[in-house]
Design a protein around this motif. Structure first.
Motif, PDB file in Angstrom:
ATOM      1  N   GLU A 132       0.821  -1.211   0.000  1.00  0.00           N
ATOM      2  CA  GLU A 132       0.000   0.000   0.000  1.00  0.00           C
ATOM      3  C   GLU A 132       0.855   1.262   0.000  1.00  0.00           C
ATOM      4  O   GLU A 132       0.401   2.317  -0.426  1.00  0.00           O
ATOM      5  CB  GLU A 132      -0.939   0.030   1.215  1.00  0.00           C
ATOM      6  N   ARG A 133       2.054   1.179   0.497  1.00  0.00           N
ATOM      7  CA  ARG A 133       2.939   2.348   0.614  1.00  0.00           C
ATOM      8  C   ARG A 133       4.161   2.262  -0.311  1.00  0.00           C
ATOM      9  O   ARG A 133       5.095   3.049  -0.174  1.00  0.00           O
ATOM     10  CB  ARG A 133       3.426   2.497   2.060  1.00  0.00           C
ATOM     11  N   ALA A 134       4.146   1.332  -1.248  1.00  0.00           N
ATOM     12  CA  ALA A 134       5.319   1.127  -2.114  1.00  0.00           C
ATOM     13  C   ALA A 134       5.679   2.381  -2.904  1.00  0.00           C
ATOM     14  O   ALA A 134       6.861   2.747  -2.987  1.00  0.00           O
ATOM     15  CB  ALA A 134       5.088  -0.046  -3.058  1.00  0.00           C
ATOM     16  N   LEU A 135       4.706   3.043  -3.474  1.00  0.00           N
ATOM     17  CA  LEU A 135       5.002   4.230  -4.274  1.00  0.00           C
ATOM     18  C   LEU A 135       5.590   5.345  -3.422  1.00  0.00           C
ATOM     19  O   LEU A 135       6.605   5.947  -3.783  1.00  0.00           O
ATOM     20  CB  LEU A 135       3.753   4.716  -5.010  1.00  0.00           C
ATOM     21  N   GLU A 136       4.986   5.591  -2.273  1.00  0.00           N
ATOM     22  CA  GLU A 136       5.504   6.629  -1.383  1.00  0.00           C
ATOM     23  C   GLU A 136       6.916   6.282  -0.908  1.00  0.00           C
ATOM     24  O   GLU A 136       7.797   7.142  -0.846  1.00  0.00           O
ATOM     25  CB  GLU A 136       4.587   6.834  -0.168  1.00  0.00           C
ATOM     26  N   ALA A 137       7.129   5.020  -0.586  1.00  0.00           N
ATOM     27  CA  ALA A 137       8.446   4.575  -0.124  1.00  0.00           C
ATOM     28  C   ALA A 137       9.487   4.703  -1.242  1.00  0.00           C
ATOM     29  O   ALA A 137      10.605   5.160  -0.999  1.00  0.00           O
ATOM     30  CB  ALA A 137       8.372   3.134   0.380  1.00  0.00           C
ATOM     31  N   ALA A 138       9.108   4.319  -2.450  1.00  0.00           N
ATOM     32  CA  ALA A 138      10.029   4.428  -3.586  1.00  0.00           C
ATOM     33  C   ALA A 138      10.394   5.888  -3.841  1.00  0.00           C
ATOM     34  O   ALA A 138      11.562   6.214  -4.103  1.00  0.00           O
ATOM     35  CB  ALA A 138       9.406   3.816  -4.834  1.00  0.00           C
ATOM     36  N   ARG A 139       9.410   6.762  -3.757  1.00  0.00           N
ATOM     37  CA  ARG A 139       9.690   8.187  -3.949  1.00  0.00           C
ATOM     38  C   ARG A 139      10.609   8.726  -2.859  1.00  0.00           C
ATOM     39  O   ARG A 139      11.516   9.517  -3.129  1.00  0.00           O
ATOM     40  CB  ARG A 139       8.386   8.978  -3.979  1.00  0.00           C
ATOM     41  N   THR A 140      10.385   8.308  -1.632  1.00  0.00           N
ATOM     42  CA  THR A 140      11.220   8.766  -0.519  1.00  0.00           C
ATOM     43  C   THR A 140      12.660   8.294  -0.688  1.00  0.00           C
ATOM     44  O   THR A 140      13.599   9.088  -0.584  1.00  0.00           O
ATOM     45  CB  THR A 140      10.642   8.262   0.821  1.00  0.00           C
ATOM     46  N   LEU A 141      12.826   7.017  -0.969  1.00  0.00           N
ATOM     47  CA  LEU A 141      14.166   6.459  -1.156  1.00  0.00           C
ATOM     48  C   LEU A 141      14.875   7.108  -2.342  1.00  0.00           C
ATOM     49  O   LEU A 141      16.035   7.514  -2.242  1.00  0.00           O
ATOM     50  CB  LEU A 141      14.070   4.936  -1.352  1.00  0.00           C
ATOM     51  N   THR A 142      14.166   7.238  -3.450  1.00  0.00           N
ATOM     52  CA  THR A 142      14.756   7.827  -4.657  1.00  0.00           C
ATOM     53  C   THR A 142      15.113   9.295  -4.450  1.00  0.00           C
ATOM     54  O   THR A 142      16.187   9.747  -4.850  1.00  0.00           O
ATOM     55  CB  THR A 142      13.808   7.678  -5.861  1.00  0.00           C
ATOM     56  N   ALA A 143      14.217  10.037  -3.799  1.00  0.00           N
ATOM     57  CA  ALA A 143      14.486  11.462  -3.567  1.00  0.00           C
ATOM     58  C   ALA A 143      15.700  11.636  -2.661  1.00  0.00           C
ATOM     59  O   ALA A 143      16.572  12.482  -2.930  1.00  0.00           O
ATOM     60  CB  ALA A 143      13.261  12.138  -2.965  1.00  0.00           C
ATOM     61  N   TRP A 144      15.776  10.852  -1.590  1.00  0.00           N
ATOM     62  CA  TRP A 144      16.931  10.963  -0.703  1.00  0.00           C
ATOM     63  C   TRP A 144      18.214  10.616  -1.451  1.00  0.00           C
ATOM     64  O   TRP A 144      19.201  11.365  -1.400  1.00  0.00           O
ATOM     65  CB  TRP A 144      16.781  10.063   0.535  1.00  0.00           C
ATOM     66  N   ALA A 145      18.216   9.472  -2.148  1.00  0.00           N
ATOM     67  CA  ALA A 145      19.429   9.032  -2.850  1.00  0.00           C
ATOM     68  C   ALA A 145      19.825  10.036  -3.933  1.00  0.00           C
ATOM     69  O   ALA A 145      21.011  10.373  -4.063  1.00  0.00           O
ATOM     70  CB  ALA A 145      19.215   7.642  -3.454  1.00  0.00           C
ATOM     71  N   THR A 146      18.867  10.545  -4.682  1.00  0.00           N
ATOM     72  CA  THR A 146      19.169  11.518  -5.733  1.00  0.00           C
ATOM     73  C   THR A 146      19.767  12.786  -5.141  1.00  0.00           C
ATOM     74  O   THR A 146      20.758  13.323  -5.652  1.00  0.00           O
ATOM     75  CB  THR A 146      17.910  11.847  -6.552  1.00  0.00           C
ATOM     76  N   GLY A 147      19.194  13.260  -4.057  1.00  0.00           N
ATOM     77  CA  GLY A 147      19.736  14.448  -3.412  1.00  0.00           C
ATOM     78  C   GLY A 147      21.141  14.230  -2.901  1.00  0.00           C
ATOM     79  O   GLY A 147      22.030  15.064  -3.106  1.00  0.00           O
ATOM     80  N   PHE A 148      21.363  13.116  -2.241  1.00  0.00           N
ATOM     81  CA  PHE A 148      22.690  12.807  -1.701  1.00  0.00           C
ATOM     82  C   PHE A 148      23.703  12.705  -2.836  1.00  0.00           C
ATOM     83  O   PHE A 148      24.776  13.319  -2.782  1.00  0.00           O
ATOM     84  CB  PHE A 148      22.645  11.504  -0.906  1.00  0.00           C
ATOM     85  N   ILE A 149      23.375  11.910  -3.851  1.00  0.00           N
ATOM     86  CA  ILE A 149      24.304  11.696  -4.961  1.00  0.00           C
ATOM     87  C   ILE A 149      24.566  13.015  -5.694  1.00  0.00           C
ATOM     88  O   ILE A 149      25.716  13.313  -6.052  1.00  0.00           O
ATOM     89  CB  ILE A 149      23.762  10.613  -5.923  1.00  0.00           C
ATOM     90  N   SER A 150      23.548  13.809  -5.889  1.00  0.00           N
ATOM     91  CA  SER A 150      23.724  15.105  -6.561  1.00  0.00           C
ATOM     92  C   SER A 150      24.654  16.010  -5.772  1.00  0.00           C
ATOM     93  O   SER A 150      25.542  16.656  -6.337  1.00  0.00           O
ATOM     94  CB  SER A 150      22.376  15.790  -6.766  1.00  0.00           C
ATOM     95  N   MET A 151      24.454  16.064  -4.462  1.00  0.00           N
ATOM     96  CA  MET A 151      25.352  16.876  -3.631  1.00  0.00           C
ATOM     97  C   MET A 151      26.783  16.342  -3.694  1.00  0.00           C
ATOM     98  O   MET A 151      27.741  17.119  -3.774  1.00  0.00           O
ATOM     99  CB  MET A 151      24.862  16.906  -2.183  1.00  0.00           C
ATOM    100  N   GLU A 152      26.924  15.035  -3.665  1.00  0.00           N
ATOM    101  CA  GLU A 152      28.252  14.431  -3.744  1.00  0.00           C
ATOM    102  C   GLU A 152      28.927  14.787  -5.071  1.00  0.00           C
ATOM    103  O   GLU A 152      30.091  15.191  -5.102  1.00  0.00           O
ATOM    104  CB  GLU A 152      28.135  12.917  -3.579  1.00  0.00           C
ATOM    105  N   LEU A 153      28.190  14.675  -6.172  1.00  0.00           N
ATOM    106  CA  LEU A 153      28.743  14.983  -7.494  1.00  0.00           C
ATOM    107  C   LEU A 153      29.115  16.451  -7.630  1.00  0.00           C
ATOM    108  O   LEU A 153      30.071  16.793  -8.328  1.00  0.00           O
ATOM    109  CB  LEU A 153      27.744  14.605  -8.592  1.00  0.00           C
ATOM    110  N   ASN A 154      28.359  17.311  -6.975  1.00  0.00           N
ATOM    111  CA  ASN A 154      28.583  18.752  -7.083  1.00  0.00           C
ATOM    112  C   ASN A 154      29.540  19.291  -6.023  1.00  0.00           C
ATOM    113  O   ASN A 154      29.703  20.504  -5.895  1.00  0.00           O
ATOM    114  CB  ASN A 154      27.253  19.502  -7.006  1.00  0.00           C
ATOM    115  N   GLY A 155      30.162  18.408  -5.232  1.00  0.00           N
ATOM    116  CA  GLY A 155      31.101  18.846  -4.208  1.00  0.00           C
ATOM    117  C   GLY A 155      30.425  19.550  -3.048  1.00  0.00           C
ATOM    118  O   GLY A 155      31.007  20.425  -2.411  1.00  0.00           O
ATOM    119  N   GLY A 156      29.183  19.165  -2.769  1.00  0.00           N
ATOM    120  CA  GLY A 156      28.401  19.836  -1.738  1.00  0.00           C
ATOM    121  C   GLY A 156      28.700  19.412  -0.310  1.00  0.00           C
ATOM    122  O   GLY A 156      28.195  20.019   0.621  1.00  0.00           O
TER     123      GLY A 156
END
Length: 188
Positions: A132-156
């Motif tokens: 029932e919460r798979a979509l919300e969980a996938a969005r949460t995991l993806t958003a966190w990982a994307t933000g982290f990886i983006s900051m890492e790539l940009n020297g943040g």
């Protein structure tokens, strides 16, 4: 006798993908791609209508590659799946940015390519947070990982500390939160 084909759509997309990583988005021009595949720029228009169409094809090829990586281990836990996403971002930073945070006016992949890349994440999220919460969980995991990886790539991350430890902490925390969400839903 017809003139032999001097290049293929696949070769054009591969050349544009390589240019994206080497020169960034601005370096992916029809002229540069034509030079890379050994034809004149007007010849590319036999295969690709415009630069925007080419960038869309590059984004789609990147999502196909990411999907194959994510699907390679169907039983992956959150750690391995997140590490796979991070590995893609580290190895193909420009492609990662193109598909995960393209920016205004940048052509994006057609929805079915994003949906295919999302499937392994949705399956994992269903195991973590419940169907029932798979979509919300996938969005949460993806958003966190994307933000982290983006900051890492940009020297943040320049306040010191170990970035790998921060990644481990983040994955562990996100997984605990998603699992706790399932437990709360089960009690109601």
């Amino acid at each position: 006798m017809p003139t032999p084909e001097r290049t293929s759509l696949d070769a054009i997309v591969r050349a544009a993908s390589a240019l994206l990583e080497e020169e960034g988005l601005a370096g992916v021009t029809m002229q540069a791609v034509a030079h890379r595949v050994g034809v004149r720029a007007p010849s590319l228009y036999k295969r690709v209508a415009s630069r925007d169409d080419l960038l869309q094809l590059v984004a789609e090829a990147a999502l196909v590659e990411l999907t194959l990586r994510l699907e390679a281990d169907p039983e992956a836990d959150a750690r391995r799946l997140a590490d796979t996403l991070r590995g893609f971002g580290t190895e193909r930073p420009a492609a990662f940015r193109l598909v995960m945070s393209p920016g205004a006016g940048v052509p994006v992949a057609r929805p079915q390519f994003g949906a295919a890349a999302s499937e392994p994440i949705l399956l994992l999220s269903s195991r973590l947070a419940g169907a029932e919460r798979a979509l919300e969980a996938a969005r949460t995991l993806t958003a966190w990982a994307t933000g982290f990886i983006s900051m890492e790539l940009n020297g943040g991350f320049n306040l010191g500390g170990d970035v790998d430890e921060a990644w481990d902490f983040g994955v562990t925390t996100i997984v605990a939160a998603l699992t706790a969400g399932r437990d709360v839903d089960d009690r109601t």
